[in-house]
Design a protein around this motif. Structure first.
Motif: not given
Length: 219
Positions: A83-92
């Motif tokens: 997440y901190v690296l700039g990615y996200s999905n349904v889990l985060t």
């Protein structure tokens, strides 16, 4: 999502491979996705994780159950870095909406590390900026290049001379024998040359005497 599926698979393997009935095919994409969705809810609903593990029909399910808490923390740590690296999905997204304390803790840790790295890099660049221009425009003059070559040449010569000195010292005994042999040959050559000159001189002298005698007899 594939990255996180591989991540949960890599986390589970060290625990599952301790079981005698474990097979790599058990950790297919479908199982890993289901387990990932269940493990992020472990703090509020541990029953869901246990049911998924039971479906593997392991010989000793207790081995992995006793490590569920560690697996949960390790996976949330992976999600926080993701997440901190700039990615996200349904889990985060779920962890953020549910205000998961563990996830927020790991996110803050990674952000602090990121900020610390950025601060260190900024300070390093500030220190280097005054010298960057000098590095870009730096050129060697012809004299400096010439002197550098001369210095290198002198150093090479010194090294060679030192090497030759060592060779002469190591061959000192051999050199003496060679010198004596050479001296003997030189003396012998000188004697041959001297004898040749004497013989030649005597031959010329005899010719002169013979000519004089012959001239007197004619008179």
């Amino acid at each position: 999502m594939n990255v996180l599926i591989n991540s949960i698979r890599n986390i589970l393997i060290p625990y599952l491979e301790q079981d005698s009935k474990y097979e790599i095919k058990m950790l297919n994409d479908s199982f890993c996705e289901s387990f990932a969705n269940a493990i992020i809810r472990f703090e509020n609903d541990p029953k869901q994780v246990n049911e998924i593990l039971q479906s593997l029909e392991l010989a000793n399910i207790g081995i992995i159950k006793s490590n569920i808490s560690e697996i949960h923390k390790e996976f949330l740590n992976e999600l926080a870095e993701y997440y901190v690296l700039g990615y996200s999905n349904v889990l985060t997204d779920y962890l953020l909406i549910s205000a998961n304390i563990t996830f927020e803790y790991y996110v803050n840790n990674f952000r602090n590390i990121e900020n610390s790295i950025k601060k260190t890099e900024r300070n390093r660049l500030k220190l280097q900026l005054p010298h960057l221009h000098d590095r870009l425009v730096f050129e060697l003059s012809d004299n400096e290049i010439s002197n550098a070559f001369k210095k290198k040449g002198r150093e090479d010569l010194k090294t060679k001379f030192k090497k030759w000195d060592n060779e002469l010292v190591s061959k000192k005994t051999t050199g003496k024998t060679f010198y004596l042999n050479w001296l003997n040959y030189a003396i012998a050559a000188c004697l041959i040359i001297i004898c040749s000159l004497i013989l030649k001189f005597r031959g010329n002298e005899e010719k002169i005497i013979y000519t004089e005698v012959k001239s007197e007899s004619k008179i």
